[in-house]
Design an enzyme around this catalytic site. Structure first.
Site, PDB file in Angstrom:
ATOM      1  N   HIS A 193       0.880  -1.178   0.000  1.00 45.91           N
ATOM      2  CA  HIS A 193       0.000   0.000   0.000  1.00 45.91           C
ATOM      3  C   HIS A 193       0.914   1.223   0.000  1.00 45.91           C
ATOM      4  O   HIS A 193       1.987   1.200   0.615  1.00 45.91           O
ATOM      5  CB  HIS A 193      -0.835   0.108   1.273  1.00 45.91           C
ATOM      6  CG  HIS A 193      -1.760  -1.030   1.558  1.00 45.91           C
ATOM      7  ND1 HIS A 193      -1.346  -2.188   2.136  1.00 45.91           N
ATOM      8  CD2 HIS A 193      -3.100  -1.143   1.394  1.00 45.91           C
ATOM      9  CE1 HIS A 193      -2.388  -2.995   2.300  1.00 45.91           C
ATOM     10  NE2 HIS A 193      -3.463  -2.382   1.862  1.00 45.91           N
ATOM     11  N   GLU A 202     -10.785  -6.542  -4.636  1.00 46.28           N
ATOM     12  CA  GLU A 202     -10.651  -7.642  -3.674  1.00 46.28           C
ATOM     13  C   GLU A 202     -11.914  -7.737  -2.817  1.00 46.28           C
ATOM     14  O   GLU A 202     -12.162  -6.861  -1.984  1.00 46.28           O
ATOM     15  CB  GLU A 202      -9.415  -7.389  -2.792  1.00 46.28           C
ATOM     16  CG  GLU A 202      -9.144  -8.501  -1.803  1.00 46.28           C
ATOM     17  CD  GLU A 202      -7.836  -8.293  -1.036  1.00 46.28           C
ATOM     18  OE1 GLU A 202      -6.848  -7.810  -1.635  1.00 46.28           O
ATOM     19  OE2 GLU A 202      -7.815  -8.602   0.163  1.00 46.28           O
ATOM     20  N   HIS A 254     -11.175 -14.092   3.284  1.00 50.31           N
ATOM     21  CA  HIS A 254     -12.390 -13.288   3.090  1.00 50.31           C
ATOM     22  C   HIS A 254     -13.530 -14.186   2.617  1.00 50.31           C
ATOM     23  O   HIS A 254     -14.684 -13.999   3.003  1.00 50.31           O
ATOM     24  CB  HIS A 254     -12.140 -12.185   2.062  1.00 50.31           C
ATOM     25  CG  HIS A 254     -11.099 -11.187   2.473  1.00 50.31           C
ATOM     26  ND1 HIS A 254     -10.636 -10.205   1.637  1.00 50.31           N
ATOM     27  CD2 HIS A 254     -10.431 -11.011   3.647  1.00 50.31           C
ATOM     28  CE1 HIS A 254      -9.731  -9.472   2.258  1.00 50.31           C
ATOM     29  NE2 HIS A 254      -9.581  -9.958   3.477  1.00 50.31           N
ATOM     30  N   ASP A 267     -10.845 -11.935  10.445  1.00 47.35           N
ATOM     31  CA  ASP A 267      -9.809 -12.010   9.430  1.00 47.35           C
ATOM     32  C   ASP A 267      -8.451 -12.200  10.102  1.00 47.35           C
ATOM     33  O   ASP A 267      -7.802 -11.236  10.481  1.00 47.35           O
ATOM     34  CB  ASP A 267      -9.859 -10.678   8.654  1.00 47.35           C
ATOM     35  CG  ASP A 267      -9.077 -10.720   7.364  1.00 47.35           C
ATOM     36  OD1 ASP A 267      -8.693 -11.817   6.942  1.00 47.35           O
ATOM     37  OD2 ASP A 267      -8.872  -9.644   6.777  1.00 47.35           O
ATOM     38  N   ASP A 289      -5.752 -13.707   8.778  1.00 47.79           N
ATOM     39  CA  ASP A 289      -4.615 -13.608   7.852  1.00 47.79           C
ATOM     40  C   ASP A 289      -3.479 -14.571   8.196  1.00 47.79           C
ATOM     41  O   ASP A 289      -2.327 -14.167   8.349  1.00 47.79           O
ATOM     42  CB  ASP A 289      -4.066 -12.174   7.826  1.00 47.79           C
ATOM     43  CG  ASP A 289      -4.977 -11.210   7.073  1.00 47.79           C
ATOM     44  OD1 ASP A 289      -5.597 -11.638   6.092  1.00 47.79           O
ATOM     45  OD2 ASP A 289      -5.047 -10.030   7.470  1.00 47.79           O
ATOM     46  N   ASP A 296      -0.826 -12.467   1.746  1.00 48.68           N
ATOM     47  CA  ASP A 296      -1.424 -11.460   2.639  1.00 48.68           C
ATOM     48  C   ASP A 296      -1.639 -12.137   3.989  1.00 48.68           C
ATOM     49  O   ASP A 296      -2.757 -12.451   4.386  1.00 48.68           O
ATOM     50  CB  ASP A 296      -2.746 -10.963   2.026  1.00 48.68           C
ATOM     51  CG  ASP A 296      -3.299  -9.758   2.767  1.00 48.68           C
ATOM     52  OD1 ASP A 296      -2.746  -9.413   3.827  1.00 48.68           O
ATOM     53  OD2 ASP A 296      -4.286  -9.166   2.298  1.00 48.68           O
TER      54      ASP A 296
HETATM   55  C1  XUL Z   1      -7.594  -6.586   4.195  1.00 54.14           C
HETATM   56  C2  XUL Z   1      -6.793  -6.984   3.029  1.00 54.14           C
HETATM   57  C3  XUL Z   1      -5.919  -5.941   2.440  1.00 54.14           C
HETATM   58  C4  XUL Z   1      -5.884  -5.951   0.960  1.00 54.14           C
HETATM   59  C5  XUL Z   1      -5.135  -4.777   0.377  1.00 54.14           C
HETATM   60  O1  XUL Z   1      -8.372  -7.579   4.727  1.00 54.14           O
HETATM   61  O2  XUL Z   1      -6.835  -8.125   2.614  1.00 54.14           O
HETATM   62  O3  XUL Z   1      -4.653  -6.086   2.976  1.00 54.14           O
HETATM   63  O4  XUL Z   1      -5.321  -7.116   0.466  1.00 54.14           O
HETATM   64  O5  XUL Z   1      -5.616  -3.580   0.813  1.00 54.14           O
HETATM   65 CO    CO Z   2      -5.864  -9.075   0.994  1.00 53.02          CO
END
Ligand code: XUL
Ligand code: CO
Length: 462
Positions: free
Chosen positions: A127, A258, A297, A333, A335, A365
């Site tokens: 980002h 996304e 997600h 989430d 991750d 991610d």
């Molecule tokens: C948030 C997410 C972000 C996107 C990019 O859940 O996945 O990191 O991948 O903004």
């Molecule tokens: Co993401």
């Protein structure tokens, strides 16, 4: 992305010296960690070697590296601190003084490129606000970005690492608390547009192969204060301006949306793959965008791991994958690094069937758990996930080469291959004709779905 003060008992002078040593262009950030080797006969305890991922190995006519197109995300791996709503940062990196200075941003970036290179990963993703601090105003923020983009360009050239995608953070700053492109105040939408304008420019400069939009605050917490139709119209208008600017400056990367169903907002407009596809078709944007699917997600949306990957691919819109996983028993989430071979096999089967994921890739991610505090844990996590996807690739390739499952699924639909079925598929059949068919042929024979048979066949391969 909160700042923190490193927990240290040393004096300020010692600390400055500690960070200064990492300012040198030839500083080593991960001493003692070599380039990660491929060691197929490694034992269970050897988690710092690749046991399956062998980048140049040919699978179905293409190298593993080419099928998998791994990418490291900068935000979790180099900006994550391990802080959570209940606790302070735990991931204290020796080069990171926790400040918003440009010097600190440069150290993080140099550490990043050493990490990518030692792993042998060819892509990264970021980002705008991950790599450079936000300034007091837009011009200052853009100036900061230019400094770090200069360094990124230099390091990309030096290491051969390329940019899979860039994105803009339109969700962390307080100005975006009510959304960016769906904000009820056009002033905020304008700020988001200005940020994406710059984002596309730097993406072009760094040769990004894609550009991602994740609508972090594009959704609602209450319908009582929300005009859903106007917000979605604004989001579409925003995307159309992004397409126009992309074309104007000659940025050739793929634009990706996304999907995510919730978190941080209660309802996110880009709920899941099918919702985003319907949005794109509704606003005539489906030729300009593809989808970046993140399985964590997908499971948050109440689907199985590979559902959105499958749905996006079915419509020719699978552009890239944020290859992580969640803990469905937790429901948020998390991750996590993907380590489940059945999941990776299911995803790679879709990727193989569509002939690859390029110009997208598998972007991790993912974040190490806040308890995994050693620098080595950063490597172990990525190596484990890369091996898991490499194994998924090999399993999927075998499934497709043998063709047993594919053949049986095709047979399941064979009544549509000819006669009345083919007429239905071509859109030629009518209700009258189908009624006549039933009157002549009577009750359909019941055919088993044989789910357990398919599950047993997958277990044979995995
Ligand atoms: C948030 C997410 C972000 C996107 C990019 O859940 O996945 O990191 O991948 O903004
Ligand atoms: Co993401």
């Amino acid at each position: 992305m909160s700042s923190f003060a490193p927990t240290s008992t040393s004096s300020a002078g010692d600390r400055n010296a500690q960070f200064a040593q990492y300012d040198a262009p030839d500083a080593v950030y991960f001493p003692g960690i070599p380039a990660i080797p491929f060691k197929p006969d490694a034992g269970p305890n050897e988690t710092m070697v690749y046991k399956t991922y062998n980048p140049k190995q040919i699978v179905n006519g293409r190298s593993m590296e080419d099928w998998l197109r791994y990418s490291i995300c900068f935000w979790h791996t180099f900006r994550g601190t391990g802080a959570d709503p209940f606790g302070f940062p735990t991931l204290i990196r020796p080069w990171d003084d926790g400040s918003d200075s440009l010097a600190n941003a440069k150290r993080r970036m140099r550490a990043g490129f050493e990490f990518f290179s030692k792993l042998g990963v060819k892509y990264w993703a970021f980002h705008d606000r991950d790599i450079a601090p936000e300034g007091a105003n837009l011009s200052e923020s853009n100036k900061n970005l230019d400094v770090l983009v200069d360094l990124a360009e230099e390091l990309q050239k030096k290491t051969g690492v390329k940019l899979l995608w860039a994105t803009c953070n339109l969700f962390a700053h307080p100005r975006y608390m009510n959304g960016a492109s769906t904000n009820p105040d056009v002033h905020v939408l304008a700020y988001g547009a200005a940020q994406v304008k710059k984002g596309l420019e730097i993406a072009k400069r760094l040769g990004a192969e894609n550009f991602v939009f994740w609508g972090g605050r594009e959704g609602y917490h209450s319908l009582l204060n929300t005009n859903v139709r106007r917000e979605l119209d604004h989001m579409a208008a925003f995307f159309k301006m992004a397409v126009a600017y992309k074309k104007k400056i000659g940025f050739t990367g793929t634009l990706l949306i996304e999907p995510k169903p919730k978190e941080p907002t209660r309802h996110q407009y880009d709920y899941d793959a099918m919702t985003v596809i319907a949005f794109l078709k509704n606003y005539g944007l489906d030729k300009e965008f593809k989808l970046n699917i993140e399985p964590n997600h997908t499971t948050l949306a109440g689907h199985c791991y590979e559902h959105d990957v499958t749905v996006a691919a079915a419509y020719g819109l699978l552009g890239s994958i944020d290859s992580n996983t969640g803990s469905p028993d937790l429901g948020w989430d998390t991750d996590q690094f993907p380590m489940d071979i059945k999941n990776t096999t299911a995803v790679m089967k879709v990727v193989l069937e569509q002939g690859g994921i390029q110009p997208g890739g598998l972007n991790f991610d993912c974040k190490v758990r806040r308890e995994s505090i050693e620098l080595m844990d950063m490597f172990i996590a990525h190596i484990g996930a890369m091996d898991a996807f490499a194994r998924g690739l090999l399993c999927a390739a075998k499934i497709l080469a043998e063709g047993v499952i594919t053949k049986q699924v095709a047979e399941r639909y064979s009544s549509f291959d000819s006669g009345i079925g083919a007429r239905v598929e071509k859109g030629e059949a009518t209700f009258e004709e189908l009624e006549k068919f039933v009157l002549e042929n009577g009750e359909p024979k019941r055919i088993s779905g044989r789910q357990e048979h398919y599950e047993s066949m997958i277990n044979y391969y995995v």
